[in-house]
Design a protein around this motif. Structure first.
Motif, PDB file in Angstrom:
ATOM      1  N   VAL A   1       9.904  -5.991   6.046  1.00 11.35           N
ATOM      2  CA  VAL A   1       9.514  -4.931   6.529  1.00 11.35           C
ATOM      3  C   VAL A   1       7.720  -4.644   6.164  1.00 11.35           C
ATOM      4  N   TYR A   2       6.993  -4.198   7.221  1.00 13.86           N
ATOM      5  CA  TYR A   2       5.670  -3.871   7.224  1.00 13.86           C
ATOM      6  C   TYR A   2       5.360  -2.776   7.261  1.00 13.86           C
ATOM      7  N   THR A   3       4.638  -2.112   6.135  1.00 10.86           N
ATOM      8  CA  THR A   3       4.110  -0.778   6.204  1.00 10.86           C
ATOM      9  C   THR A   3       2.818  -0.517   7.007  1.00 10.86           C
ATOM     10  N   LYS A   4       2.506   0.183   7.789  1.00 16.94           N
ATOM     11  CA  LYS A   4       1.316   0.412   8.506  1.00 16.94           C
ATOM     12  C   LYS A   4       1.015   2.006   8.020  1.00 16.94           C
ATOM     13  N   GLN A   5      -0.149   2.318   8.706  1.00 15.13           N
ATOM     14  CA  GLN A   5      -0.618   3.465   8.250  1.00 15.13           C
ATOM     15  C   GLN A   5       0.355   4.733   8.797  1.00 15.13           C
ATOM     16  N   ASN A   6       0.722   4.425  10.110  1.00 17.31           N
ATOM     17  CA  ASN A   6       1.570   5.554  10.864  1.00 17.31           C
ATOM     18  C   ASN A   6       3.028   5.145  11.255  1.00 17.31           C
ATOM     19  N   ASN A   7       3.494   3.799  10.868  1.00 16.12           N
ATOM     20  CA  ASN A   7       4.535   3.316  11.218  1.00 16.12           C
ATOM     21  C   ASN A   7       5.069   2.437  10.432  1.00 16.12           C
TER      22      ASN A   7
ATOM     23  N   GLU B   1       9.213   7.605  13.305  1.00 11.69           N
ATOM     24  CA  GLU B   1      10.033   8.812  12.922  1.00 11.69           C
ATOM     25  C   GLU B   1      11.147   8.572  12.350  1.00 11.69           C
ATOM     26  N   LEU B   2      11.529   9.316  11.397  1.00  9.88           N
ATOM     27  CA  LEU B   2      13.137   9.211  10.916  1.00  9.88           C
ATOM     28  C   LEU B   2      14.006   9.144  11.901  1.00  9.88           C
TER      29      LEU B   2
ATOM     30  N   PHE C   1      11.571   4.664   5.037  1.00 12.30           N
ATOM     31  CA  PHE C   1      11.727   3.385   4.361  1.00 12.30           C
ATOM     32  C   PHE C   1      12.976   3.752   3.198  1.00 12.30           C
ATOM     33  N   GLU C   2      12.999   4.912   2.843  1.00 14.22           N
ATOM     34  CA  GLU C   2      14.174   5.688   1.954  1.00 14.22           C
ATOM     35  C   GLU C   2      15.376   5.423   2.806  1.00 14.22           C
ATOM     36  N   ALA C   3      15.218   5.689   4.023  1.00 12.27           N
ATOM     37  CA  ALA C   3      16.795   5.936   4.930  1.00 12.27           C
ATOM     38  C   ALA C   3      16.977   4.335   4.880  1.00 12.27           C
TER      39      ALA C   3
ATOM     40  N   LYS D   1       0.910  -1.317  -0.131  1.00 14.18           N
ATOM     41  CA  LYS D   1      -0.072  -0.057  -0.014  1.00 14.18           C
ATOM     42  C   LYS D   1       0.704   1.464   0.063  1.00 14.18           C
ATOM     43  N   ARG D   2       0.369   2.356  -0.445  1.00 11.45           N
ATOM     44  CA  ARG D   2       0.858   3.779  -0.306  1.00 11.45           C
ATOM     45  C   ARG D   2       1.225   4.125   0.947  1.00 11.45           C
ATOM     46  N   MET D   3       2.651   4.750   0.995  1.00 15.35           N
ATOM     47  CA  MET D   3       2.940   5.091   2.496  1.00 15.35           C
ATOM     48  C   MET D   3       2.736   6.607   2.536  1.00 15.35           C
ATOM     49  N   ASN D   4       2.594   6.984   3.767  1.00 10.87           N
ATOM     50  CA  ASN D   4       2.465   8.338   3.947  1.00 10.87           C
ATOM     51  C   ASN D   4       4.090   8.927   3.652  1.00 10.87           C
ATOM     52  N   GLU D   5       4.245  10.366   3.656  1.00 15.39           N
ATOM     53  CA  GLU D   5       5.353  10.971   3.383  1.00 15.39           C
ATOM     54  C   GLU D   5       6.340  10.514   4.540  1.00 15.39           C
ATOM     55  N   LYS D   6       5.935  10.490   5.892  1.00 12.99           N
ATOM     56  CA  LYS D   6       6.754  10.419   6.954  1.00 12.99           C
ATOM     57  C   LYS D   6       7.354   8.877   7.100  1.00 12.99           C
ATOM     58  N   ILE D   7       6.573   7.878   6.687  1.00 12.39           N
ATOM     59  CA  ILE D   7       6.916   6.545   6.547  1.00 12.39           C
ATOM     60  C   ILE D   7       7.643   6.391   5.416  1.00 12.39           C
TER      61      ILE D   7
END
Length: 112
Positions: A45-51, A86-87, A12-14, A2-8
C-alpha cells in the motif's frame, strides 16, 4: 510513512478492517509503503497525496478498470496496481482481488 489526508485515511482504515478477516498476517509500516504479509508480501500500500495505491500479484492478468497497471513478472504471477481516491472505490471487486492475492500466497483456493 507520511501523514494521510482524511479521505485517504478512511480508505486505509476500510482496508485494515477488511484485512482483519485474514489469518496470520502481519502489517509492516515502512517509510515508503505498508507491506501486508502472510508467508510473503501479498499486498503493498502506497500513500500518495490524493490517493492510495494498492499493488498485488495474481495468477492471471486482470487488465480491466480500475486496474491502472498490469505486468507479467513470472510464468505464474502478474503484478497489478489499483489507485483509490474515494472510499466508495474500495468495493467488492477490489476486496476480491486482495483476497485472491492472499490466497495465491497462502496456496488456498478461492470460492468463486
Amino acid at each position: 510513512m507520511k501523514r494521510m489526508n482524511e479521505k485517504i485515511q478512511l480508505i486505509f482504515e476500510a482496508l485494515l478492517t477488511h484485512l482483519d478477516t485474514y489469518e496470520s498476517i502481519s502489517i509492516i509500516y515502512l517509510k515508503t509503503c505498508v507491506k501486508i504479509n502472510t508467508h510473503a508480501t501479498f499486498l503493498s500500500v502506497y500513500t500518495k497525496q490524493n490517493n492510495l495505491e494498492l499493488e498485488f500479484q495474481l495468477d492471471r492478468k486482470e487488465d480491466i478498470f480500475p486496474i491502472s497497471f498490469c505486468q507479467r513478472i513470472s510464468k505464474n504471477r502478474v503484478l497489478h496496481r489499483v489507485v483509490l481516491g474515494e472510499l466508495s472505490e474500495f468495493d467488492d471487486q477490489i476486496r476480491a482481488w486482495v483476497n485472491d492475492a492472499y490466497c495465491l500466497i497462502e496456496k488456498k483456493t478461492t470460492d468463486n
